[in-house]
Design a protein around this motif. Structure first.
Motif, PDB file in Angstrom:
ATOM      1  N   LYS A  16       0.443 -10.951   0.366  1.00 39.69           N
ATOM      2  CA  LYS A  16       1.038 -12.243   0.013  1.00 39.69           C
ATOM      3  C   LYS A  16       0.909 -13.233   1.171  1.00 39.69           C
ATOM      4  O   LYS A  16       1.125 -12.883   2.322  1.00 39.69           O
ATOM      5  N   SER A  22       7.374 -14.420  -4.185  1.00 37.23           N
ATOM      6  CA  SER A  22       6.801 -13.183  -4.719  1.00 37.23           C
ATOM      7  C   SER A  22       6.475 -13.343  -6.201  1.00 37.23           C
ATOM      8  O   SER A  22       5.462 -12.826  -6.690  1.00 37.23           O
ATOM      9  N   LEU A  52       2.780  -6.635  -0.782  1.00 36.53           N
ATOM     10  CA  LEU A  52       3.601  -6.792  -1.982  1.00 36.53           C
ATOM     11  C   LEU A  52       2.946  -5.951  -3.076  1.00 36.53           C
ATOM     12  O   LEU A  52       1.964  -6.373  -3.690  1.00 36.53           O
TER      13      LEU A  52
END
Length: 309
Positions: A16, A22, A52
């Motif tokens: 990320k 997110s 992530l």
């Protein structure tokens, strides 16, 4: 035109980027791959970068076990100031001179290794009555939080340059890095807040298998131009379902026992010496079939089963 990949099960380790949530990163991945069933585990703040895990298909059933695993971070702290959010996005509340030396720094860090108690930040995703704490904080509402016991396995100084301190941290689930940095700053007598945070590892997932959104888009372009098999491309990008569970010990079952296990029955394992959760596989190919909990008297009890497609 984007990928159309129905019935894909597995995990993508997304790297990320800074400045996006997110959820935004997840939606971009879903857009690229045209996946309907996908989710992430272990929220990263917009400030944070790094690993992530994005779970597709049946792997979403097992994402909570990845959430409970250990993590590793690289964090840079700004010394001499404290903010209301414990990071660079907040308002400065206090400024203090930086007077400690290297020996004093090492002594303070010793206090934060091993089992310690921590009070979660008000600017966290922890929920109170179904609402994230940061939403209360933005309204100036303070919620009483209970101390949590966490474990910091490694706390190593990478670089200390005047008012910036870079640390490599390995820790248990539930550790709030911003709170940890703020607490370290208070013990150093100068305050501190986070200016950079990168998650390097979740469980035993390798950081070298991470891909950014830009890299995924470029791979899509290569797929279109070269005519590479879609299955071949997916196999290269998506890790197996049980890759997110590699931190759990394995119990392998013979086909007859595996069939009973998949029917939800307790299975007796001779000379079982493990505790907690185990990853269960089947036969000589060690095919992953689910998660079990060690029960009494040498039995394992099914906790989460892979769909029998």
């Amino acid at each position: 035109m984007y990928f159309s990949c129905p019935n894909v099960n597995g995990v993508l380790l997304l790297d990320k980027s800074k400045g996006v949530s997110s959820n935004y990163a997840l939606q971009e991945v879903r857009r690229i791959f045209n996946f309907s069933k996908a989710g992430y585990t272990g929220t990263l703040d917009p400030l944070a970068t790094g690993m992530l895990p994005i779970c597709f298909g049946s792997s979403t059933k097992f994402s909570r076990y990845l959430l409970d695993s250990d993590k590793r971070y690289l964090v840079t702290a700004k010394l001499g100031k404290r903010t209301d959010t414990s990071d660079c996005y907040g308002k400065i509340l206090k400024e203090s001179p930086i007077l400690f030396n290297r020996e004093q720094l090492n002594n303070v860090l010793k206090n934060f290794r091993g089992n310690i108690s921590q009070v979660p930040s008000m600017f966290s995703a922890l929920k109170h009555q179904g609402i994230p704490l940061y939403k209360y904080a933005r309204k100036g509402i303070i919620i009483q939080r209970k101390e949590r016991l966490i474990n910091v396995y490694k706390l190593k100084v990478i670089k200390w340059d005047n008012d910036e301190l870079e640390l490599d941290i390995s820790c248990s689930k539930g550790t709030y890095i911003r709170t940890l940095i703020e607490d370290i700053g208070e013990q150093l007598g100068c305050s501190a807040y986070v200016i950079a945070l990168r998650r390097l590892q979740v469980a035993k997932c390798s950081l070298y298998k991470m891909l950014t959104l830009d890299q995924l888009n470029k791979l899509f372009s290569i797929f279109i131009k070269t005519g590479i098999s879609l299955k071949e491309l997916i196999d290269q990008l998506i890790l197996p379902i049980d890759s997110q569970l590699s931190h759990l010990p394995v119990v392998n079952l013979l086909p007859l026992s595996a069939r009973r296990f998949k029917q939800g029955q307790l299975i007796f394992i001779n000379k079982l010496t493990l505790n907690g959760l185990v990853r269960v596989t089947e036969g000589t190919l060690h095919k992953f079939i689910g998660i079990a909990k060690i029960a009494h008297n040498g039995y394992i009890a099914p906790q989460c089963l892979l769909n029998n497609d």
